[in-house]
Design an enzyme around this catalytic site. Structure first.
Site, short mmCIF file in Angstrom:
data_model
loop_
_atom_site.label_atom_id
_atom_site.label_comp_id
_atom_site.label_asym_id
_atom_site.label_seq_id
_atom_site.Cartn_x
_atom_site.Cartn_y
_atom_site.Cartn_z
N HIS A 373 0.80 -1.23 0.00
CA HIS A 373 0.00 0.00 0.00
C HIS A 373 0.82 1.27 0.00
O HIS A 373 0.27 2.34 0.25
CB HIS A 373 -0.92 0.04 1.23
CG HIS A 373 -1.99 -0.99 1.24
ND1 HIS A 373 -3.27 -0.75 0.81
CD2 HIS A 373 -1.96 -2.29 1.62
CE1 HIS A 373 -3.99 -1.85 0.95
NE2 HIS A 373 -3.22 -2.81 1.43
N LYS A 564 -8.25 14.18 4.89
CA LYS A 564 -7.43 12.97 4.92
C LYS A 564 -6.41 13.16 6.03
O LYS A 564 -6.34 14.22 6.63
CB LYS A 564 -6.73 12.77 3.58
CG LYS A 564 -5.98 14.03 3.08
CD LYS A 564 -5.35 13.82 1.71
CE LYS A 564 -6.33 13.99 0.56
NZ LYS A 564 -6.49 12.80 -0.25
N ARG A 565 -5.60 12.11 6.32
CA ARG A 565 -4.55 12.29 7.31
C ARG A 565 -3.66 13.46 6.91
O ARG A 565 -3.48 13.75 5.73
CB ARG A 565 -3.71 10.99 7.42
CG ARG A 565 -4.43 9.86 8.11
CD ARG A 565 -4.78 10.21 9.54
NE ARG A 565 -3.60 10.26 10.37
CZ ARG A 565 -3.31 9.39 11.35
NH1 ARG A 565 -4.14 8.39 11.60
NH2 ARG A 565 -2.22 9.52 12.06
N LYS A 570 0.86 14.60 1.33
CA LYS A 570 -0.50 14.92 0.91
C LYS A 570 -0.69 16.43 0.70
O LYS A 570 -1.69 16.89 0.18
CB LYS A 570 -1.51 14.39 1.92
CG LYS A 570 -1.52 12.85 2.01
CD LYS A 570 -2.48 12.35 3.08
CE LYS A 570 -2.37 10.88 3.37
NZ LYS A 570 -3.05 10.00 2.40
N THR A 672 -8.55 6.81 -1.62
CA THR A 672 -9.90 6.28 -1.75
C THR A 672 -10.92 7.39 -1.46
O THR A 672 -12.05 7.34 -1.94
CB THR A 672 -10.13 5.10 -0.78
OG1 THR A 672 -9.59 5.44 0.50
CG2 THR A 672 -9.45 3.84 -1.29
N LYS A 676 -14.68 8.51 -3.17
CA LYS A 676 -15.93 8.82 -2.46
C LYS A 676 -16.42 10.21 -2.83
O LYS A 676 -17.62 10.44 -3.02
CB LYS A 676 -15.70 8.73 -0.94
CG LYS A 676 -15.31 7.34 -0.47
CD LYS A 676 -14.73 7.37 0.95
CE LYS A 676 -13.85 6.16 1.19
NZ LYS A 676 -13.04 6.28 2.42
N1 GPU Z 1 -2.13 3.61 3.48
BR1 GPU Z 1 1.29 1.58 4.08
C1 GPU Z 1 -2.52 3.92 4.76
O1 GPU Z 1 -3.59 4.49 4.97
N2 GPU Z 1 -1.75 3.58 5.81
C2 GPU Z 1 -0.59 2.89 5.66
O2 GPU Z 1 0.09 2.58 6.64
C3 GPU Z 1 -0.23 2.55 4.34
C4 GPU Z 1 -0.98 2.93 3.27
C5 GPU Z 1 -3.02 3.98 2.36
C6 GPU Z 1 -2.37 4.70 1.20
O3 GPU Z 1 -1.69 5.84 1.65
C7 GPU Z 1 -3.47 5.12 0.24
O4 GPU Z 1 -2.92 5.71 -0.90
C8 GPU Z 1 -4.31 3.92 -0.15
O5 GPU Z 1 -5.43 4.33 -0.88
C9 GPU Z 1 -4.77 3.15 1.07
O6 GPU Z 1 -3.68 2.82 1.91
C10 GPU Z 1 -5.50 1.87 0.73
O7 GPU Z 1 -4.78 1.13 -0.20
#
Ligand code: GPU
Length: 838
Positions: A373, A564-565, A570, A672, A676
């Site tokens: 991810h 978002k975070r 970002k 994601t 949405k």
């Molecule tokens: N993502 Br690795 C997180 O939210 N936390 C993590 O520790 C890691 C990845 C996110 C990605 O930043 C985001 O781009 C992606 O859409 C999401 O995972 C689900 O795949």
């Protein structure tokens, strides 16, 4: 024996009162639970009592389907998807279950007849925030889609007593408070006290040769914790399939299995209650940042070990052979957090079930698949070997052995290419040896995937390059998706009804049907209806913003949403720099035409992430100045909406006009929230990053506001020796904005507050904020221009929603099922579980 007609009738009546779905029955069920579970009657019951009673009434209806599903999975020769994730960001259950059961309206009637407002009761639920952000929320969307598509699945994870912290803002700074979500009880889970597994930790390994001359390892643990299963039923949309989310709580074992542990010094292993309970106590609040703490490794191992022991127990109890584990389960690793499962599977097979190493490795490799991810190097998990050994001494030996054999194989295949060997090695060389979890996951998996087309391509070129060279056939892309049940039907009921009034309700389960809206995109009356709904949602959000932040915002202004975070990659700071530039334009020319805009930010910063916390302070500081400046005349407003979570996201997305997806190209794996927002008719301003690329392909370039460097250009710039200072000097608007921040213009003339952030931008700027500033500001002008043309905007908004079919998590799950899991739907029929069936 067949039951007589009379018996059947009485069962049916009993069933009707127990699990019937009509308003009268629901009302009776609520009153029953109020009395028998809460010990309350209407005169003294609180809203929370009603919430609990209603939830139990709904749970009864889930259980009927859950039992039928579990029964089917246990009996049938049925493969089960096992999703291993350290995070599940579920959001509140009640309203979602009402929708999936199809009883929202009936429940509304039931609660009205009890003098209660359904919305109030729904608002009583403390959401389970067992995740940080995108990764955890993806797991929750996937659980919804798995059930909706009638795929047998179990989600395994940790039942954190404290989920993601609650955020408050004081003097513009983020303050964290613990998330005590279980305080008032959790009606959605069922504790399986009898279902527990022992998990060893620490200690050392003894080696010996058994009577058959076999080399054996005996792990003498330093402590033993017990994992107790807490099950939450996850119902699909309008189907009987109700899957299980099984979360493990850690406890001190009351007694021990002496057979298993009597070889050694077990007395020291009966550990302290608090030490054991600590393991599932709290979620680490870091998103995409490793925390190299012992407790974190213990958490990962704890839940993975319980889950694998559970799967093996299920498989064997059905008469399965351990050698054919992969016929029963396919285990998906949600990032590397559960990657220790590869070594644990080997330990269980070799040490416990006495399977020969080669066969064990073969079974393991046929069982696991790994999803990556992130491309951020700081997010790739590694464990210091010494620390690892102190927690998992036997696993270190196993990993060393896996690695030794694996590198032998690689040596032969690559004719001894030393660079390749050292990059593929699961244990890094050098004086400070590290266990690389991504390498362990890759080595032990039959499939490896990224989460958006661009991300999957970049994985093959960067972080997993050598793995791709070794095993190109294992790689694929599975673009993320989100569930339209929660993110449209539940959070935006008005828009959903409008859509259904035109194209029917089929889109809820088959999101591609949204294309049916395209024919109305030019229809002025539909455009009008569409924008009326959007305006209603903006009014609702404006009310909440006023309540929560005391800031008054105008619902006819553009609602420009960046939620978002908080993270440098970002680039919330890029957004706020644009806000400052707009503000300065107004100050310099008070009569300038400015399309009114409300900039809405929300998101949590990891408590230890200094620069992210400063970004929040910067946003709130700019808000304080801009919102109050009389010259601005309310044309721009800046809001930081506190405590972004699933509940708040459900309120924000439907009200958004503009979706900010402005990460540095090549940094956001997928995103994601972008999906949405677009589904809810927001237009994206974004870079060619993550899933933005595919969203733009789907909605059409003319309905997407693109800006910024491409991933290739970013790389190029960096290799040429990027100097942010040049950009600062070259762009007067940018320079002024930065100088103001620096001089304390937004911080009561105390410029030092933001110095770390400013220094990082001017002298490092690893995310190329300054390089993208000009193109961002220019594109924002196009956004404002487009908004002035109401019809054009409405059309673009409708087309965005209409073309989002691909981004349903149903599509993602189908792709995983077809290409990786090889599991198909297995519809469940309701059974009368009062009758014992064989
Ligand atoms: N993502 Br690795 C997180 O939210 N936390 C993590 O520790 C890691 C990845 C996110 C990605 O930043 C985001 O781009 C992606 O859409 C999401 O995972 C689900 O795949």
């Amino acid at each position: 024996m067949k039951s007589s007609t009379k018996d059947t009738e009485s069962i049916l009546t009993r069933e009707e009162t127990r699990t019937g779905l009509g308003p009268e029955t629901l009302k009776r069920a609520i009153l029953n639970h109020l009395f028998y579970n809460q010990g309350k009657f209407p005169e003294i019951a609180t809203r929370n009592d009603y919430y609990m009673a209603m939830s139990f009434a709904v749970r009864d209806r889930l259980l009927q389907r859950w039992v039928a599903s579990v029964k089917k999975y246990l009996n049938a020769d049925q493969k089960i998807v096992s999703y291993l994730s350290a995070e599940y960001l579920l959001g509140p259950h009640l309203a979602n279950n009402l929708i999936n059961l199809g009883i929202y309206e009936n429940m509304e009637k039931a609660s009205n007849s009890l003098g209660m407002n359904l919305d109030w009761l729904i608002a009583k639920e403390q959401e389970p925030g067992l995740g940080n952000g995108g990764l955890g929320r993806l797991a929750a969307c996937y659980m919804d889609s798995l059930a909706t598509l009638e795929i047998p699945a179990i989600g395994y994870g940790i039942r954190y007593q404290f989920g993601i912290f609650e955020q408050d803002i004081k003097d513009g700074w983020q303050i964290e408070d613990t998330d005590n979500w279980l305080r008032r009880g959790n009606p959605w889970e069922i504790a399986k006290r009898e279902l527990g597994y022992d998990v060893k930790l620490g200690g050392y390994v003894q080696h010996y040769t058994d009577i058959n001359g076999k080399f054996k390892a005996n792990w003498i643990p330093g402590m033993i914790v017990k994992g107790i299963a807490y099950d939450t039923p996850i119902l699909g949309y309008r189907v009987n399939t109700c899957n299980t989310l099984r979360l493990w709580k850690s406890e001190a074992p009351k007694s021990f299995d002496f057979q298993t542990f009597n070889q050694g010094l077990y007395s020291g292993a009966v550990s302290d209650k608090t030490v054991c309970e600590n393991i599932s106590k709290v979620l680490y609040p870091n998103d995409e940042q490793r925390e190299g703490k012992i407790l974190r490794l213990q958490q990962q191992y704890f839940f993975v070990s319980c889950s694998l022991q559970d799967m093996i127990a299920i498989h064997l109890s059905q008469g399965g052979k351990i050698e054919r584990f992969y016929d029963k389960f396919v285990v998906q690793l949600n990032d590397t957090h559960p990657a220790i499962g590869v070594a644990e599977m080997m330990r269980l097979l070799v040490d416990v079930y006495e399977v020969e190493w080669d066969l064990a490795w073969d079974i393991t490799k046929k069982s696991f698949a790994y999803t990556n991810h992130t491309l951020l190097p700081e997010a790739l998990e590694t464990w210091d070997q010494d620390l690892f050994q102190s927690v998992l001494p036997r696993h270190l030996e196993i990993i060393q052995e896996i690695n030794r054999r694996f590198l032998d194989e690689v040596t032969i295949r690559t004719y001894g290419d030393q660079d390749l060997i050292s990059s593929l090695s699961i244990i890094s060389d050098g004086p400070w040896k590290k266990i690389r979890m991504a390498n362990l996951a890759c080595a032990g998996s039959f499939a490896i995937n990224g989460v958006a087309a661009l991300h999957s391509e970049l994985l093959k070129k960067t972080v997993l390059k050598d793995w791709y060279q070794l095993w190109p056939e294992k790689f694929s892309n599975k673009t993320n998706g989100v569930t339209p049940r929660r993110w449209m039907v539940l959070s935006n009921p008005k828009l959903s009804s409008l859509i259904s009034s035109k194209i029917g309700e089929g889109w809820i389960k088959n999101l591609d049907e949204l294309t049916g809206l395209e024919q109305y995109a030019d229809d002025p009356s539909f455009q009008q209806e569409w924008m009326v709904v959007k305006h209603e949602m903006k009014k609702d959000l404006a009310k909440r913003i006023l309540q929560r932040t005391k800031i008054k915002v105008d619902p006819s202004s553009i609602f420009d949403v960046h939620v978002k975070r908080i993270h440098e990659y970002k680039r919330q700071h890029l957004n706020i720099l644009h806000v400052i530039a707009l503000y300065n334009r107004i100050k310099q020319n008070p009569d300038a035409e400015v399309v009114p805009r409300t900039f809405i930010f929300a998101g949590k910063a990891a408590p230890g992430y200094h620069l992210a916390k400063l970004m929040i302070k910067l946003i709130t500081s700019v808000a304080d100045v801009v919102n109050q400046d009389p010259i601005v005349k309310d044309r721009i407003k800046v809001v930081f909406y506190p405590n972004y979570n699933v509940t708040n996201a459900q309120r924000i997305y439907p009200a958004a006009d503009v979706s900010e997806q402005i990460s540095t190209a090549g940094k956001e794996a997928s995103g994601t929230g972008n999906m949405k927002l677009s589904m809810n008719g927001a237009l994206t301003i974004g870079t060619l990053d993550g899933a933005n690329v595919e969203i733009r392909d789907c909605v059409g370039a003319e309905n997407f506001f693109l800006f910024g460097l491409t991933e290739e250009e970013v790389q190029q710039k960096k290799s040429e020796g990027y100097n942010p200072f040049d950009y600062y000097m070259a762009n007067p608007e940018l320079k002024l904005a930065i100088d103001q921040i620096n001089s304390g213009y937004f911080s009561h003339m105390n410029g030092s507050v933001f110095k770390d952030l400013i220094n990082s931008l001017l002298y490092h700027d690893q995310y190329l904020v300054l390089a993208d500033f000009e193109s961002y500001v220019a594109e924002q002008e196009r956004v404002a221009e487009a908004y002035k043309d109401k019809q054009r905007w409405a059309k673009m908004s409708i087309l965005n929603a209409a073309r989002m079919g691909k981004f349903s998590s149903d599509r993602s799950i189908k792709d995983y099922c077809d290409d990786i899991w090889k599991v198909g739907p297995s519809p469940v029929e309701l059974v009368d579980f009062h009758q014992k069936t064989q």
